[in-house]
Design a protein around this motif. Structure first.
Motif, PDB file in Angstrom:
ATOM      1  N   VAL A 255       0.838  -1.204   0.000  1.00 47.13           N
ATOM      2  CA  VAL A 255       0.000   0.000   0.000  1.00 47.13           C
ATOM      3  C   VAL A 255       0.873   1.253   0.000  1.00 47.13           C
ATOM      4  O   VAL A 255       0.613   2.198  -0.758  1.00 47.13           O
ATOM      5  N   ILE A 256       1.927   1.270   0.809  1.00 44.90           N
ATOM      6  CA  ILE A 256       2.824   2.437   0.825  1.00 44.90           C
ATOM      7  C   ILE A 256       3.456   2.633  -0.547  1.00 44.90           C
ATOM      8  O   ILE A 256       3.543   3.754  -1.045  1.00 44.90           O
ATOM      9  N   GLN A 257       3.867   1.540  -1.177  1.00 43.84           N
ATOM     10  CA  GLN A 257       4.475   1.645  -2.512  1.00 43.84           C
ATOM     11  C   GLN A 257       3.466   2.170  -3.527  1.00 43.84           C
ATOM     12  O   GLN A 257       3.786   3.036  -4.347  1.00 43.84           O
ATOM     13  N   MET A 258       2.226   1.683  -3.478  1.00 39.88           N
ATOM     14  CA  MET A 258       1.195   2.132  -4.416  1.00 39.88           C
ATOM     15  C   MET A 258       0.861   3.608  -4.196  1.00 39.88           C
ATOM     16  O   MET A 258       0.730   4.373  -5.163  1.00 39.88           O
ATOM     17  N   LEU A 259       0.732   4.008  -2.944  1.00 40.89           N
ATOM     18  CA  LEU A 259       0.443   5.411  -2.642  1.00 40.89           C
ATOM     19  C   LEU A 259       1.600   6.311  -3.067  1.00 40.89           C
ATOM     20  O   LEU A 259       1.384   7.404  -3.591  1.00 40.89           O
ATOM     21  N   THR A 260       2.818   5.834  -2.851  1.00 48.23           N
ATOM     22  CA  THR A 260       4.001   6.609  -3.252  1.00 48.23           C
ATOM     23  C   THR A 260       4.037   6.785  -4.764  1.00 48.23           C
ATOM     24  O   THR A 260       4.297   7.888  -5.260  1.00 48.23           O
TER      25      THR A 260
ATOM     26  N   ARG B 132       9.689  16.581  -8.074  1.00 43.72           N
ATOM     27  CA  ARG B 132      10.379  15.576  -7.253  1.00 43.72           C
ATOM     28  C   ARG B 132      10.942  16.182  -5.969  1.00 43.72           C
ATOM     29  O   ARG B 132      12.058  15.907  -5.555  1.00 43.72           O
ATOM     30  N   ASN B 133      10.109  17.004  -5.315  1.00 41.82           N
ATOM     31  CA  ASN B 133      10.543  17.645  -4.074  1.00 41.82           C
ATOM     32  C   ASN B 133       9.736  17.175  -2.866  1.00 41.82           C
ATOM     33  O   ASN B 133       9.917  17.682  -1.763  1.00 41.82           O
ATOM     34  N   GLY B 134       8.842  16.201  -3.073  1.00 44.41           N
ATOM     35  CA  GLY B 134       8.064  15.677  -1.963  1.00 44.41           C
ATOM     36  C   GLY B 134       6.826  16.489  -1.629  1.00 44.41           C
ATOM     37  O   GLY B 134       6.192  16.266  -0.603  1.00 44.41           O
ATOM     38  N   TRP B 135       6.451  17.405  -2.501  1.00 49.67           N
ATOM     39  CA  TRP B 135       5.266  18.247  -2.289  1.00 49.67           C
ATOM     40  C   TRP B 135       4.425  18.250  -3.551  1.00 49.67           C
ATOM     41  O   TRP B 135       4.957  18.295  -4.661  1.00 49.67           O
ATOM     42  N   ILE B 136       3.104  18.205  -3.347  1.00 46.99           N
ATOM     43  CA  ILE B 136       2.201  18.333  -4.485  1.00 46.99           C
ATOM     44  C   ILE B 136       1.103  19.316  -4.123  1.00 46.99           C
ATOM     45  O   ILE B 136       0.775  19.497  -2.951  1.00 46.99           O
ATOM     46  N   THR B 137       0.557  19.957  -5.134  1.00 47.56           N
ATOM     47  CA  THR B 137      -0.609  20.804  -4.963  1.00 47.56           C
ATOM     48  C   THR B 137      -1.670  20.281  -5.912  1.00 47.56           C
ATOM     49  O   THR B 137      -1.469  20.255  -7.127  1.00 47.56           O
ATOM     50  N   ILE B 138      -2.764  19.802  -5.315  1.00 42.18           N
ATOM     51  CA  ILE B 138      -3.849  19.263  -6.133  1.00 42.18           C
ATOM     52  C   ILE B 138      -5.179  19.727  -5.552  1.00 42.18           C
ATOM     53  O   ILE B 138      -5.287  20.018  -4.360  1.00 42.18           O
ATOM     54  N   GLY B 139      -6.151  19.784  -6.403  1.00 43.06           N
ATOM     55  CA  GLY B 139      -7.506  20.107  -5.970  1.00 43.06           C
ATOM     56  C   GLY B 139      -8.174  18.888  -5.383  1.00 43.06           C
ATOM     57  O   GLY B 139      -7.694  17.758  -5.490  1.00 43.06           O
ATOM     58  N   TYR B 140      -9.304  19.143  -4.767  1.00 40.90           N
ATOM     59  CA  TYR B 140     -10.041  18.078  -4.094  1.00 40.90           C
ATOM     60  C   TYR B 140     -10.416  16.948  -5.053  1.00 40.90           C
ATOM     61  O   TYR B 140     -10.214  15.773  -4.760  1.00 40.90           O
ATOM     62  N   GLU B 141     -10.935  17.292  -6.225  1.00 43.30           N
ATOM     63  CA  GLU B 141     -11.338  16.256  -7.176  1.00 43.30           C
ATOM     64  C   GLU B 141     -10.121  15.492  -7.695  1.00 43.30           C
ATOM     65  O   GLU B 141     -10.193  14.274  -7.908  1.00 43.30           O
ATOM     66  N   GLN B 142      -8.987  16.190  -7.882  1.00 40.12           N
ATOM     67  CA  GLN B 142      -7.760  15.492  -8.278  1.00 40.12           C
ATOM     68  C   GLN B 142      -7.343  14.501  -7.191  1.00 40.12           C
ATOM     69  O   GLN B 142      -6.920  13.385  -7.487  1.00 40.12           O
ATOM     70  N   PHE B 143      -7.453  14.936  -5.927  1.00 39.32           N
ATOM     71  CA  PHE B 143      -7.119  14.065  -4.809  1.00 39.32           C
ATOM     72  C   PHE B 143      -8.001  12.818  -4.820  1.00 39.32           C
ATOM     73  O   PHE B 143      -7.520  11.692  -4.677  1.00 39.32           O
ATOM     74  N   LEU B 144      -9.311  13.022  -4.984  1.00 36.71           N
ATOM     75  CA  LEU B 144     -10.222  11.886  -5.036  1.00 36.71           C
ATOM     76  C   LEU B 144      -9.890  10.967  -6.206  1.00 36.71           C
ATOM     77  O   LEU B 144      -9.914   9.736  -6.069  1.00 36.71           O
ATOM     78  N   SER B 145      -9.565  11.548  -7.357  1.00 39.52           N
ATOM     79  CA  SER B 145      -9.187  10.738  -8.520  1.00 39.52           C
ATOM     80  C   SER B 145      -7.927   9.933  -8.219  1.00 39.52           C
ATOM     81  O   SER B 145      -7.834   8.746  -8.570  1.00 39.52           O
ATOM     82  N   LEU B 146      -6.971  10.558  -7.551  1.00 37.47           N
ATOM     83  CA  LEU B 146      -5.734   9.876  -7.198  1.00 37.47           C
ATOM     84  C   LEU B 146      -6.040   8.692  -6.281  1.00 37.47           C
ATOM     85  O   LEU B 146      -5.595   7.564  -6.528  1.00 37.47           O
ATOM     86  N   VAL B 147      -6.827   8.912  -5.248  1.00 41.20           N
ATOM     87  CA  VAL B 147      -7.149   7.867  -4.276  1.00 41.20           C
ATOM     88  C   VAL B 147      -7.942   6.742  -4.917  1.00 41.20           C
ATOM     89  O   VAL B 147      -7.627   5.553  -4.740  1.00 41.20           O
ATOM     90  N   PHE B 148      -8.952   7.082  -5.695  1.00 41.86           N
ATOM     91  CA  PHE B 148      -9.807   6.045  -6.268  1.00 41.86           C
ATOM     92  C   PHE B 148      -9.176   5.326  -7.452  1.00 41.86           C
ATOM     93  O   PHE B 148      -9.635   4.259  -7.829  1.00 41.86           O
ATOM     94  N   SER B 149      -8.124   5.882  -8.007  1.00 37.28           N
ATOM     95  CA  SER B 149      -7.455   5.203  -9.117  1.00 37.28           C
ATOM     96  C   SER B 149      -6.429   4.179  -8.642  1.00 37.28           C
ATOM     97  O   SER B 149      -5.954   3.365  -9.432  1.00 37.28           O
ATOM     98  N   ILE B 150      -6.110   4.198  -7.364  1.00 42.16           N
ATOM     99  CA  ILE B 150      -5.133   3.259  -6.825  1.00 42.16           C
ATOM    100  C   ILE B 150      -5.798   1.903  -6.685  1.00 42.16           C
ATOM    101  O   ILE B 150      -6.843   1.768  -6.068  1.00 42.16           O
ATOM    102  N   LYS B 151      -5.160   0.904  -7.267  1.00 39.27           N
ATOM    103  CA  LYS B 151      -5.699  -0.466  -7.211  1.00 39.27           C
ATOM    104  C   LYS B 151      -5.193  -1.129  -5.940  1.00 39.27           C
ATOM    105  O   LYS B 151      -4.073  -1.621  -5.866  1.00 39.27           O
ATOM    106  N   THR B 152      -6.044  -1.108  -4.907  1.00 35.06           N
ATOM    107  CA  THR B 152      -5.672  -1.766  -3.640  1.00 35.06           C
ATOM    108  C   THR B 152      -6.710  -2.783  -3.263  1.00 35.06           C
ATOM    109  O   THR B 152      -7.751  -2.872  -3.794  1.00 35.06           O
TER     110      THR B 152
END
Length: 186
Positions: free
Chosen positions: A151-156, A166-186
């Motif tokens: 799970v850590i590897q998939m989230l990473t 590649r600085n360890g920071w991202i700026t995303i909107g709420y819908e982008q965040f949801l898309s990121l989370v729901f696109s992860i195959k866990t």
């Protein structure tokens, strides 16, 4: 990988990857003789070394990783890959289980993930232990260790898709965040 009927002792070397040996195991696990192993059959066959059932979420995750034809089961070829995967994880787990307790404590988990290249806070390790400790003893069993690391590897990986600098920071909107989370195959 250990399975009922031929339980491996903790600390014992994993068996060789002889195809006849694996075929015999495959046939024992395939209880309904369908030619494929379901997540229920796999869960019944796996042991995490504590005589407790293998985490169904970890089983589901592994079936999903090795089910190349996306039919919800694994055939013999997929099983052979899964066997190697679990054996590799078993060896990794044993190398970090310094006290040979059969589980990974917070410090052992921190050592493992640090060696894997993760730099996480002590507070986050407390969160990981709380999330992946199904026994309530402050430790992570073998099956939950696999799930934690995967799970850590998939989230990473998902995070890195947005971390273009590649600085360890991202700026995303709420819908982008949801898309990121729901696109992860866990």
């Amino acid at each position: 990988m250990a399975y009922y009927g031929q339980q491996q002792a903790y600390g014992q070397q994993a068996p060789g990857f002889d195809q006849n040996f694996l075929w015999n195991i495959f046939q024992k696990v395939d209880k309904d003789r369908s030619g494929a192993i379901s997540s229920n059959e796999l869960q019944q066959a796996l042991s995490n070394g504590t005589w407790t059932p293998f985490n169904p979420e970890t089983v589901r995750l592994m079936i999903g990783m090795f089910d190349r034809d996306n039919n919800g089961t694994i055939n013999f070829q997929e099983f052979s890959s899964l066997w190697k995967y679990i054996t590799d994880w078993q060896n990794t787990f044993r190398s970090y289980d310094r006290d040979n307790s059969g589980s990974i404590d917070r410090n052992e988990l921190k050592t493992a993930l640090t060696n894997f290249g993760y730099r996480l806070s002590d507070r986050f390790y407390d969160i990981l232990i709380k999330k992946f400790d199904r026994s309530g003893r402050g430790v992570v069993n073998f099956d939950d260790f696999i799930q934690c690391c995967v799970v850590i590897q998939m989230l990473t990986s998902a995070f890195q898709n947005y971390d273009t600098n590649r600085n360890g920071w991202i700026t995303i909107g709420y819908e982008q965040f949801l898309s990121l989370v729901f696109s992860i195959k866990t």
